[in-house]
Design an enzyme around this catalytic site. Structure first.
Site, PDB file in Angstrom:
ATOM      1  N   SER A 125     -18.473   0.728   6.196  1.00  0.00           N
ATOM      2  CA  SER A 125     -17.187   1.259   5.739  1.00  0.00           C
ATOM      3  C   SER A 125     -16.094   0.214   5.889  1.00  0.00           C
ATOM      4  O   SER A 125     -16.131  -0.618   6.813  1.00  0.00           O
ATOM      5  CB  SER A 125     -16.838   2.483   6.597  1.00  0.00           C
ATOM      6  N   TYR A 150     -16.314   7.356  14.836  1.00  0.00           N
ATOM      7  CA  TYR A 150     -17.016   7.139  13.564  1.00  0.00           C
ATOM      8  C   TYR A 150     -16.967   5.653  13.177  1.00  0.00           C
ATOM      9  O   TYR A 150     -17.988   5.036  12.882  1.00  0.00           O
ATOM     10  CB  TYR A 150     -16.381   8.005  12.463  1.00  0.00           C
ATOM     11  N   LYS A 154     -19.986   2.475  12.870  1.00  0.00           N
ATOM     12  CA  LYS A 154     -20.234   1.551  11.745  1.00  0.00           C
ATOM     13  C   LYS A 154     -20.210   0.101  12.241  1.00  0.00           C
ATOM     14  O   LYS A 154     -21.039  -0.717  11.845  1.00  0.00           O
ATOM     15  CB  LYS A 154     -19.203   1.776  10.638  1.00  0.00           C
TER      16      LYS A 154
HETATM   17  C1  UD1 Z   1     -11.323   8.232   5.816  1.00  0.00           C
HETATM   18  C2  UD1 Z   1     -11.647   7.562   7.097  1.00  0.00           C
HETATM   19  C3  UD1 Z   1     -12.590   6.443   6.829  1.00  0.00           C
HETATM   20  C4  UD1 Z   1     -13.849   6.976   6.190  1.00  0.00           C
HETATM   21  C5  UD1 Z   1     -13.492   7.749   4.953  1.00  0.00           C
HETATM   22  C6  UD1 Z   1     -14.737   8.462   4.481  1.00  0.00           C
HETATM   23  C7  UD1 Z   1      -9.671   7.893   8.505  1.00  0.00           C
HETATM   24  C8  UD1 Z   1      -8.558   7.215   9.224  1.00  0.00           C
HETATM   25  N1  UD1 Z   1     -10.457   7.104   7.748  1.00  0.00           N
HETATM   26  O1  UD1 Z   1     -10.668   7.283   4.982  1.00  0.00           O
HETATM   27  O2  UD1 Z   1     -12.929   5.801   8.026  1.00  0.00           O
HETATM   28  O3  UD1 Z   1     -14.711   5.922   5.880  1.00  0.00           O
HETATM   29  O4  UD1 Z   1     -12.495   8.715   5.215  1.00  0.00           O
HETATM   30  O5  UD1 Z   1     -14.493   9.150   3.326  1.00  0.00           O
HETATM   31  O6  UD1 Z   1      -9.826   9.070   8.592  1.00  0.00           O
HETATM   32  N2  UD1 Z   1      -4.250  12.122   2.621  1.00  0.00           N
HETATM   33  C9  UD1 Z   1      -3.190  12.972   2.438  1.00  0.00           C
HETATM   34  N3  UD1 Z   1      -3.433  14.323   2.511  1.00  0.00           N
HETATM   35  C10 UD1 Z   1      -4.674  14.846   2.755  1.00  0.00           C
HETATM   36  C11 UD1 Z   1      -5.761  13.953   2.927  1.00  0.00           C
HETATM   37  C12 UD1 Z   1      -5.511  12.587   2.871  1.00  0.00           C
HETATM   38  O7  UD1 Z   1      -2.050  12.553   2.225  1.00  0.00           O
HETATM   39  O8  UD1 Z   1      -4.809  16.072   2.821  1.00  0.00           O
HETATM   40  C13 UD1 Z   1      -4.014  10.667   2.526  1.00  0.00           C
HETATM   41  C14 UD1 Z   1      -4.382   9.906   3.789  1.00  0.00           C
HETATM   42  O9  UD1 Z   1      -3.301   9.853   4.672  1.00  0.00           O
HETATM   43  C15 UD1 Z   1      -4.766   8.544   3.205  1.00  0.00           C
HETATM   44  C16 UD1 Z   1      -5.341   8.872   1.827  1.00  0.00           C
HETATM   45  O10 UD1 Z   1      -4.860  10.177   1.507  1.00  0.00           O
HETATM   46  O11 UD1 Z   1      -3.627   7.759   3.023  1.00  0.00           O
HETATM   47  C17 UD1 Z   1      -6.865   8.899   1.812  1.00  0.00           C
HETATM   48  O12 UD1 Z   1      -7.320   9.722   2.868  1.00  0.00           O
HETATM   49  P1  UD1 Z   1      -8.871  10.083   3.057  1.00  0.00           P
HETATM   50  O13 UD1 Z   1      -9.431  10.566   1.774  1.00  0.00           O
HETATM   51  O14 UD1 Z   1      -8.991  10.947   4.245  1.00  0.00           O
HETATM   52  O15 UD1 Z   1      -9.562   8.676   3.312  1.00  0.00           O
HETATM   53  P2  UD1 Z   1      -9.245   7.567   4.427  1.00  0.00           P
HETATM   54  O16 UD1 Z   1      -8.385   8.093   5.492  1.00  0.00           O
HETATM   55  O17 UD1 Z   1      -8.810   6.346   3.704  1.00  0.00           O
END
Ligand code: UD1
Length: 336
Positions: A125, A150, A154
């Site tokens: 990841s 997690y 990795k």
């Molecule tokens: C997350 C994990 C990452 C993992 C990946 C797997 C964290 C910090 N990282 O990535 O290690 O490999 O998932 O899929 O958790 N967001 C919102 N509202 C929401 C959900 C997300 O604003 O309800 C934003 C988050 O703040 C982020 C972006 O959307 O900026 C993507 O979020 P997400 O899909 O959870 O992925 P990551 O956090 O990048």
């Protein structure tokens, strides 16, 4: 025909990879413990490709079952997806995460060593980079202290692979995924989040479908053009194809080192607001959302430099963000 073992082959990325493997003429054997997916995915794969993969319901934490599997099945390569992946959950179940994500990995590698098997692809990841100092992120960027258990699994997983490849002449590639999204064009397979989705795209599609009241945008005070965090969202089918390219690199002995790792992303960053806008536009709907505080552990921005992966794997993404967001919505509607 080459036989490829795909662990976690009924999961989100695994199922898409199984389809691409079958399309490329590989024979696929799936191991999955069904802890975070449904056996129905096996039928969906069969509907798409016309060939039912061999399936074994095995919990890879049970060493003896892993051994028995290899006693009875010869394989030419392994793509190892099976792992726990919920970042938040990993913080209150650390031992379960270490046992499942690393114990199973060690058992598989021991069988490879003992039986002289080769060609192993590992799901890593971009989380290994943490908040990288430079963007886009190249493979030269240092691995930073993990923010979650997690992420730690990795990082340690990659260390285990590096040591095992050196000591036992195993050829291994770790693929460092950025943010996989979307669903297969057949709308027969896609992401199946259990409970309240933690990831952005499933939360968006469930909100659009009325299952969730509104989407919370985690923070608009990041140091980015619109204040929301930036990620590299890659269509899961493009990501699946990167596994085929990596496997072929190993099988054709084109790898330059016994342990290699590559970034698998699109090279383009999108902010949360850009994703919302693109989703609304491509699917012609309006999304309920509000800005809330930042989510703990989130970084400002991560997107891949894919130069090395493009060159070395002979692979590049083919699908657009819009295609990914459209397929994610179709998949949601199908599953309502
Ligand atoms: C997350 C994990 C990452 C993992 C990946 C797997 C964290 C910090 N990282 O990535 O290690 O490999 O998932 O899929 O958790 N967001 C919102 N509202 C929401 C959900 C997300 O604003 O309800 C934003 C988050 O703040 C982020 C972006 O959307 O900026 C993507 O979020 P997400 O899909 O959870 O992925 P990551 O956090 O990048």
């Amino acid at each position: 025909m080459k036989r490829i073992l795909v662990t976690g082959g009924l999961g989100f990325i695994g199922s898409h990879t199984v389809v691409e493997l079958q399309n490329e003429g590989f024979e696929v054997i799936i191991i999955d413990d069904l802890s975070n997916t449904s056996i129905k995915v096996l039928d969906s794969i069969t509907e798409i490709t016309g060939t039912k993969p061999d399936f074994h319901q095995i919990d890879l934490r049970i060493k003896n079952d892993v051994k028995t599997f290899f006693d009875n099945n010869k394989v030419d390569g392994i793509i190892h997806f099976a792992a726990f992946k919920a970042v938040g959950e990993s913080m209150y179940k650390p031992l379960d995460y270490y046992e499942n994500n690393l114990g199973a990995l060690v058992y598989l590698l021991q069988e490879m060593r003992d039986r002289k098997l080769d060609n192993f692809i590992f799901s890593s990841s971009c989380t290994v980079y943490g908040q990288a100092d430079e963007l886009p992120i190249t493979e030269k960027a240092p691995v930073k202290t993990a923010e979650s258990v997690y992420g730690s699994t990795k990082q340690i997983g990659e260390e285990i692979l590096k040591n095992a490849s050196n000591a036992h002449n195993l050829n291994i590639i770790a693929l460092r995924y950025f943010n996989p999204i979307g669903a297969h064009e057949s709308v027969k397979i896609g992401e199946l989040p259990l409970g309240v989705p933690q990831n952005l795209i499933p939360f968006i599609t469930q909100t659009a479908a009325g299952i969730r009241k509104e989407l919370s945008v985690f923070g608009d005070d990041y140091n980015t053009p619109d204040g929301t965090a930036i990620r590299d969202y890659i269509h899961v089918v493009d990501l699946a194809k990167a596994h085929i390219a990596a496997l072929q690199r190993l099988m054709n002995k084109n790898n330059k080192k016994s342990f290699e790792f590559f970034n698998v992303g699109t090279g383009k960053g999108s902010s949360v607001l850009e994703i919302i806008n693109a989703f609304e536009k491509v699917n012609n709907l309006k999304l309920n959302y509000k800005i809330v505080d930042r989510r703990e552990g989130d970084i400002t921005a991560a997107y891949a430099d894919t130069t090395i992966a493009n060159k070395e794997l002979g692979w590049k993404t083919e699908k657009s963000l819009e295609e990914a967001l459209e397929s994610a919505w179709k998949w949601q509607l199908q599953n309502n």
